[in-house]
Scaffold this active site. Sequence first.
Site, mmCIF file in Angstrom:
data_model
loop_
_atom_site.group_PDB
_atom_site.id
_atom_site.type_symbol
_atom_site.label_atom_id
_atom_site.label_comp_id
_atom_site.label_asym_id
_atom_site.label_seq_id
_atom_site.Cartn_x
_atom_site.Cartn_y
_atom_site.Cartn_z
ATOM 1 N N ASP A 70 2.053 0.980 -11.761
ATOM 2 C CA ASP A 70 2.522 -0.121 -10.917
ATOM 3 C C ASP A 70 3.312 -1.152 -11.704
ATOM 4 O OD1 ASP A 70 0.310 -0.962 -12.344
ATOM 5 O OD2 ASP A 70 -0.959 -1.312 -10.604
ATOM 6 N N ASN A 74 -11.516 -6.470 -6.058
ATOM 7 C CA ASN A 74 -11.524 -6.173 -4.622
ATOM 8 C C ASN A 74 -11.461 -4.669 -4.361
ATOM 9 O OD1 ASN A 74 -8.944 -5.576 -5.386
ATOM 10 N ND2 ASN A 74 -7.930 -6.912 -3.904
ATOM 11 N N GLU A 91 -4.221 -2.286 -2.413
ATOM 12 C CA GLU A 91 -5.161 -3.327 -2.022
ATOM 13 C C GLU A 91 -5.996 -2.869 -0.824
ATOM 14 O OE1 GLU A 91 -5.400 -5.492 -4.147
ATOM 15 O OE2 GLU A 91 -3.617 -6.683 -4.547
ATOM 16 N N HIS A 116 -9.181 -2.567 -5.688
ATOM 17 C CA HIS A 116 -7.866 -1.908 -5.750
ATOM 18 C C HIS A 116 -7.790 -0.969 -6.948
ATOM 19 C CE1 HIS A 116 -5.846 -5.477 -8.153
ATOM 20 N NE2 HIS A 116 -6.273 -4.568 -8.995
HETATM 21 C C1 F6R Z 1 -2.887 -2.095 -13.658
HETATM 22 C C2 F6R Z 1 -3.537 -1.755 -12.389
HETATM 23 C C3 F6R Z 1 -4.632 -2.581 -11.820
HETATM 24 C C4 F6R Z 1 -5.702 -2.954 -12.852
HETATM 25 C C5 F6R Z 1 -6.813 -3.787 -12.227
HETATM 26 C C6 F6R Z 1 -7.837 -4.234 -13.258
HETATM 27 O O1 F6R Z 1 -1.848 -1.177 -13.947
HETATM 28 O O2 F6R Z 1 -3.169 -0.794 -11.784
HETATM 29 O O3 F6R Z 1 -5.241 -1.881 -10.760
HETATM 30 O O4 F6R Z 1 -6.226 -1.789 -13.400
HETATM 31 O O5 F6R Z 1 -6.266 -4.916 -11.613
HETATM 32 O O6 F6R Z 1 -7.224 -5.113 -14.145
HETATM 33 P P1 F6R Z 1 -7.962 -5.562 -15.487
HETATM 34 O O7 F6R Z 1 -8.066 -4.338 -16.338
HETATM 35 O O8 F6R Z 1 -7.016 -6.576 -16.096
HETATM 36 O O9 F6R Z 1 -9.280 -6.115 -15.095
#
Ligand code: F6R
Length: 254
Positions: free
Chosen positions: A72, A143, A150, A145
């Site tokens: 992403d 959440n 989301e 995701h």
């Molecule tokens: C990042 C991604 C997100 C993160 C998630 C957790 O490429 O796809 O889904 O993996 O937001 O983020 P952290 O690791 O910063 O807690």
Amino acid sequence: MTMYVRVFSNANAVGAAAAQEIAALVKARKTSNGTCVLGLAAGATPITVYRVLVRLHRGGLSFLNAVTFNLDEYYPMPASSPHSYARFMRENFLDYVDLDPANVHVLDGSLRVDRIAEHCERYERCIAAAGGIDLQLLGIGRNGHIGFNEPGSRRTSRTRLVTLDEATRRDALASFGEDQVPQQAITMGVDSILRARRILLLAVGSHKATIVAKTIEGKVTDEVPASFLQQHPNVSVYVDRAAAESLSRVSQKQ
Ligand code: F6R
């Protein structure tokens, strides 16, 4: 389907285990003269994975046979921005290993909005042309995701432009500082992720404990997009003790 869970004593151990699995796959493919297609994530969680992979590279592991696709990118977001995932990948991994730049794929957050749909379709075609993803690395949002899928994301979703959840934007505030967190992102879809042959979901810290339990032990629902991983036959969840604290049962302890 039961998801296989491994609990490690700390975040470094989680990262090291994931890195070892990735390294073993890259090596195994090299032995059979094949490419290894990796789906990669940004964010705080996989930083330790990349650190160990860079160390292994310095010890002789080559990524010349690897092809990567990142999950992403924020939108809008120029690749040169300190907040871009493209830059995150360069600074934490790509600048330190021998991956062929032609084999590195990231979603482009700098495109005009009317070009995004075509860009997303091309990304999907490019993954398919590479033979599909062998191993997808994932973090998880509080959440639920995965990527930026989301709550409300469909099981059938593919790479597309999405609106970020308020909770996701709030969690990103700390790293954006004075700058505005974008309202949108481009992300591989739930279906794009589930097509990977192997998935490693990593979570560390007590702030992930509730969502980890819902993901693994709750019902499959688009309100918790990570819960769709229950439908995949080859997922492992690597967590530290803090992220495991709300699980009622654990497949294996380490
Ligand atoms: C990042 C991604 C997100 C993160 C998630 C957790 O490429 O796809 O889904 O993996 O937001 O983020 P952290 O690791 O910063 O807690």
